[in-house]
Structure formats: C-alpha cells, structure tokens
Design a protein around this motif. Structure first.
Motif, PDB file in Angstrom:
ATOM      1  N   ALA A 150      37.487  57.102   6.993  1.00 38.90           N
ATOM      2  CA  ALA A 150      36.256  57.559   6.734  1.00 38.90           C
ATOM      3  C   ALA A 150      36.574  59.091   8.029  1.00 38.90           C
ATOM      4  N   GLY A 151      37.663  59.693   7.793  1.00 40.51           N
ATOM      5  CA  GLY A 151      37.617  60.906   8.682  1.00 40.51           C
ATOM      6  C   GLY A 151      36.894  62.056   8.401  1.00 40.51           C
ATOM      7  N   THR A 152      36.415  62.185   7.301  1.00 40.27           N
ATOM      8  CA  THR A 152      35.325  63.344   6.925  1.00 40.27           C
ATOM      9  C   THR A 152      34.424  62.698   5.976  1.00 40.27           C
ATOM     10  N   ILE A 153      33.259  62.714   6.342  1.00 37.18           N
ATOM     11  CA  ILE A 153      32.181  62.148   5.183  1.00 37.18           C
ATOM     12  C   ILE A 153      31.282  63.265   4.737  1.00 37.18           C
ATOM     13  N   HIS A 154      30.560  63.684   5.650  1.00 35.46           N
ATOM     14  CA  HIS A 154      29.282  64.706   5.148  1.00 35.46           C
ATOM     15  C   HIS A 154      29.977  65.957   4.468  1.00 35.46           C
ATOM     16  N   ALA A 155      30.740  66.594   5.186  1.00 32.72           N
ATOM     17  CA  ALA A 155      31.548  67.912   4.408  1.00 32.72           C
ATOM     18  C   ALA A 155      32.127  67.440   2.985  1.00 32.72           C
ATOM     19  N   ASN A 167      30.483  70.447  -6.609  1.00 32.51           N
ATOM     20  CA  ASN A 167      31.326  70.233  -7.817  1.00 32.51           C
ATOM     21  C   ASN A 167      30.542  69.528  -8.932  1.00 32.51           C
ATOM     22  N   ASN A 168      29.312  69.076  -8.662  1.00 33.56           N
ATOM     23  CA  ASN A 168      28.643  68.278  -9.706  1.00 33.56           C
ATOM     24  C   ASN A 168      29.073  66.929  -9.910  1.00 33.56           C
ATOM     25  N   VAL A 169      29.696  66.399  -9.047  1.00 31.10           N
ATOM     26  CA  VAL A 169      30.138  65.009  -9.113  1.00 31.10           C
ATOM     27  C   VAL A 169      29.066  64.199  -8.879  1.00 31.10           C
ATOM     28  N   PHE A 170      28.213  64.293  -7.931  1.00 33.70           N
ATOM     29  CA  PHE A 170      26.994  63.796  -7.483  1.00 33.70           C
ATOM     30  C   PHE A 170      25.611  64.714  -7.700  1.00 33.70           C
ATOM     31  N   LYS A 171      24.697  64.134  -8.199  1.00 31.69           N
ATOM     32  CA  LYS A 171      23.382  64.743  -8.527  1.00 31.69           C
ATOM     33  C   LYS A 171      21.996  64.486  -7.804  1.00 31.69           C
ATOM     34  N   ILE A 172      22.526  63.802  -6.545  1.00 29.29           N
ATOM     35  CA  ILE A 172      21.597  63.347  -5.609  1.00 29.29           C
ATOM     36  C   ILE A 172      21.836  64.150  -4.190  1.00 29.29           C
ATOM     37  N   SER A 173      21.192  64.094  -3.308  1.00 26.36           N
ATOM     38  CA  SER A 173      21.227  64.763  -1.930  1.00 26.36           C
ATOM     39  C   SER A 173      22.597  64.044  -1.102  1.00 26.36           C
ATOM     40  N   SER A 174      23.277  64.785  -0.360  1.00 23.95           N
ATOM     41  CA  SER A 174      24.218  64.183   0.548  1.00 23.95           C
ATOM     42  C   SER A 174      23.639  63.151   1.399  1.00 23.95           C
ATOM     43  N   GLU A 175      22.316  63.241   1.661  1.00 21.80           N
ATOM     44  CA  GLU A 175      21.911  61.638   2.559  1.00 21.80           C
ATOM     45  C   GLU A 175      21.778  60.814   1.827  1.00 21.80           C
ATOM     46  N   VAL A 190      23.500  60.087  -0.957  1.00 21.08           N
ATOM     47  CA  VAL A 190      24.877  59.621  -1.552  1.00 21.08           C
ATOM     48  C   VAL A 190      25.449  58.680  -0.250  1.00 21.08           C
ATOM     49  N   LEU A 191      25.163  59.216   1.103  1.00 20.71           N
ATOM     50  CA  LEU A 191      25.517  58.337   2.264  1.00 20.71           C
ATOM     51  C   LEU A 191      24.835  57.262   2.241  1.00 20.71           C
ATOM     52  N   LYS A 192      23.671  57.101   2.083  1.00 14.37           N
ATOM     53  CA  LYS A 192      22.717  55.890   2.193  1.00 14.37           C
ATOM     54  C   LYS A 192      22.814  54.795   1.325  1.00 14.37           C
ATOM     55  N   LYS A 193      22.871  55.526  -0.238  1.00 18.18           N
ATOM     56  CA  LYS A 193      22.758  54.630  -1.360  1.00 18.18           C
ATOM     57  C   LYS A 193      23.973  54.176  -2.024  1.00 18.18           C
ATOM     58  N   TYR A 194      25.147  55.146  -2.233  1.00 17.04           N
ATOM     59  CA  TYR A 194      26.352  55.101  -3.073  1.00 17.04           C
ATOM     60  C   TYR A 194      27.250  54.347  -2.194  1.00 17.04           C
ATOM     61  N   ILE A 195      27.532  54.768  -0.551  1.00 18.25           N
ATOM     62  CA  ILE A 195      28.523  54.270   0.053  1.00 18.25           C
ATOM     63  C   ILE A 195      28.149  52.947   0.610  1.00 18.25           C
ATOM     64  N   LYS A 196      28.733  51.774   0.051  1.00 23.61           N
ATOM     65  CA  LYS A 196      28.363  50.425   0.243  1.00 23.61           C
ATOM     66  C   LYS A 196      29.153  49.873   1.510  1.00 23.61           C
ATOM     67  N   GLY A 197      29.953  50.478   1.975  1.00 28.72           N
ATOM     68  CA  GLY A 197      30.668  50.027   3.213  1.00 28.72           C
ATOM     69  C   GLY A 197      32.041  50.844   3.615  1.00 28.72           C
ATOM     70  N   TYR A 198      32.712  50.521   4.425  1.00 27.36           N
ATOM     71  CA  TYR A 198      33.982  51.428   4.922  1.00 27.36           C
ATOM     72  C   TYR A 198      34.934  50.345   5.109  1.00 27.36           C
ATOM     73  N   LEU A 199      36.262  50.701   4.576  1.00 30.04           N
ATOM     74  CA  LEU A 199      37.642  50.140   4.726  1.00 30.04           C
ATOM     75  C   LEU A 199      38.358  50.855   5.689  1.00 30.04           C
ATOM     76  N   ASP A 224      28.876  52.170  -6.764  1.00 28.04           N
ATOM     77  CA  ASP A 224      29.043  51.084  -5.894  1.00 28.04           C
ATOM     78  C   ASP A 224      30.432  51.472  -5.059  1.00 28.04           C
ATOM     79  N   PHE A 225      30.533  52.353  -4.278  1.00 29.67           N
ATOM     80  CA  PHE A 225      31.625  52.833  -3.489  1.00 29.67           C
ATOM     81  C   PHE A 225      31.905  52.226  -2.356  1.00 29.67           C
ATOM     82  N   ILE A 226      33.226  52.016  -1.977  1.00 30.91           N
ATOM     83  CA  ILE A 226      33.616  51.510  -0.961  1.00 30.91           C
ATOM     84  C   ILE A 226      34.479  52.928  -0.351  1.00 30.91           C
TER      85      ILE A 226
END
Length: 304
Positions: free
Chosen positions: A47-52, A60-68, A70-79, A41-43
């Motif tokens: 948000a200068g760089t997101i996709h890259a 680096n094997n931090v995430f095991k799912i697609s970049s899309e 991570v963007l849609k499911k893991y990032i819950k919002g932006y401060l 549940d990431f905030i």
C-alpha cells in the motif's frame, strides 16, 4: 503444446495497479488491487500509493465510482509484505478517510507497523492493538507462516512465506487462493545467492506443483535494478540476471515446458526512467525460458 495451453487458460483474477515503482516517486509506489474476476472484492497487495492510483484508474475508466467509494467499498483489506515506507505510506496517509477493514502482516511486519506508524505519536493508532488511543478502525491480523488464512469479506485465502530482504530483515510472499486457482505476490526480495538464504528455494518448492497443474495464474516479483548494479549495492533486491537465475531454479522443479508462456509480473523497478527500458531489454534478452513478462502500468487493469 504446454505453452499454448498456458496462454489460452481462462483468467481467474483481475488486477488494478495503484502503484508500480520502487524508489522516489511517492505518487506511484508498490500497491496492487487483486480480486476474483467479475467481483469488486479487492485485497490490496502492499500500500505504498493508494489515492493517486485510484484517481489514475478512474481516469482510465477502470472504476465508475468516486475515489472515496473505491477506498471504502472496494478495498476489503491490505496484505503488507514489509514495513518499509514505500510499501505502507498510502495506507497510513489514507487511514483517516478509510472504512473499517483488516490489515494482514507477519509478526515482525505488524510489530513495526504498530511501533513506528500507528502508535499514537507519529500517527493516530487506527488499529485495535498497540500503543496510544485505539481508534479500532483497522483489525490487525498477524499471519502465521504457511497457514491458510481467510481474507475477510472476500472468497479468497492467503498463505504467507518469509523472504530475505537484506538478510536478516524479512519481507513476505503472499500465495492467494480463490476456489482452485492461485496468484503469488512477492514483496521486496534478494536472490538466495546474494542473501545467503534458502527462502526463495523453499517458496519455489511450495509453488512448483501449482504451476505444473496450471492452477497458479502468475507471479508478481520485483526487479529493482539493471544488471550493471553492483552486488554490494542491491540492498535486498533483484536484477534481471538474478531473477532469471531464480526462475531457472524454479524450472528445475517444474520442467521448462511448464514455464513457457507463464506470466511473470515485474514490480518495483526503481527510477530514473531510463533504467526501466534497460531492465526490460535485459529481461527480454535473457528470457530463454520463454515466460511472459508483464510490466504493469499504474491505473491500467489487467487479468490473470
């Protein structure tokens, strides 16, 4: 013993830097994912760089799912600390591929985001307020200073504090709480001495008790330039000298022992690359408080 106790505390948060630099490297600009440990549940702090950054974390094997995903499911919002492009470009460019979530910012920052970016002209308005056709993918939530606000779809809350970034322009510090632990993230900021301000002093007064009680796990704070940068050319940023001056002001409130081993995460170092080594060397040389400096790398997870 205090320094040892600080170092052996159990971590409370996981951090995945999506971008760590200030300046011209558009694929590596300020953005830090923060979540309670053992959750996704990431905030996103700026948000200068997101996709890259997500792609680098996947490498680096931090995430095991697609970049899309991570963007849609893991990032819950932006401060968002302030509306300069190096802190919002990734948010804007990735908005068509993003899922519905909340953008949190202070009034002045939110006003700039709506007026200059999500306005139906320079970019489609993916928000639920402002000009142009409202796509309503993002909920624009304005933060009131020093008011604790729940971060939607997480167990975290946030308090916003004003910072001076080329006075009178304001940036923001975010004090994030989960259960009884905290992390502090500062957007771009100048030193009180240079900015003719007391905003950092007020912030140190607020957080000093949390350091003494060992509830605050670390501080993200910028050092954009090395000490040779002229005061007139700082443009609302810190150097090692001015960071250490500010940490000494903080130590007057906490006692020096409370800062031994305390984690200071250095953000927003500006290119060229040779500046990075100089900034690190100057911080090491001036570190008479024995804080633990952390220099985050894009896509490399760490814990606080």
């Amino acid at each position: 013993m205090n320094g040892i106790a600080q170092k052996v505390q159990k971590p409370s948060f996981q951090i995945v830097p999506l971008g760590v630099k200030g300046g011209i490297d558009e694929k590596n600009l300020s953005a830090y994912l923060l979540a309670p440990l053992n959750t996704t549940d990431f905030i996103c702090l700026d948000a200068g760089t997101i996709h890259a950054g997500i792609e680098k974390a996947i490498e680096n094997n931090v995430f095991k799912i697609s970049s899309e995903a991570v963007l849609k499911k893991y990032i819950k919002g932006y401060l968002i600390s302030h509306a300069h492009l190096d802190h919002v470009a990734g948010l804007i460019i990735n908005s068509p591929a993003d899922s519905s979530k909340t953008i949190y910012a202070t009034h002045s920052c939110m006003e700039m985001i709506q007026k200059h970016y999500f306005n139906g002209d320079t970019w489609a308005n993916f928000g639920d307020e402002g000009n142009g056709y409202l796509i309503k993918k993002y909920h624009f939530q304005t933060l009131q200073p020093e008011e604790q606000t729940p971060i939607a779809n997480t167990t975290m809350t946030v308090k916003a504090f004003p910072l001076s970034h080329v006075n009178p322009f304001e940036s923001t510090a975010f004090l994030i709480k989960n259960e009884n632990t905290y992390a502090l993230y500062l957007g771009d900021t100048g030193a009180d001495q240079i900015e003719k301000s007391n905003k950092l002093s007020l912030l140190w007064t607020e957080i000093a008790p949390l350091i003494k009680s060992k509830q605050l796990k670390g501080i993200f704070i910028e050092v954009s330039f090395h000490n040779e940068q002229a005061d007139s050319q700082l443009f609302g940023h810190l150097t090692p000298k001015y960071l250490m001056n500010e940490l000494h002001s903080l130590s007057e409130l906490t006692g020096k022992d409370a800062l031994k081993g305390f984690k200071i995460i250095i953000t927003h170092m500006k290119p060229p690359t040779e500046n990075f080594a100089k900034i690190k060397a100057q911080l090491k040389k001036q570190n008479d408080l024995e804080v633990q400096f952390i220099f985050p790398e894009q896509g490399k997870r760490f814990e606080l």
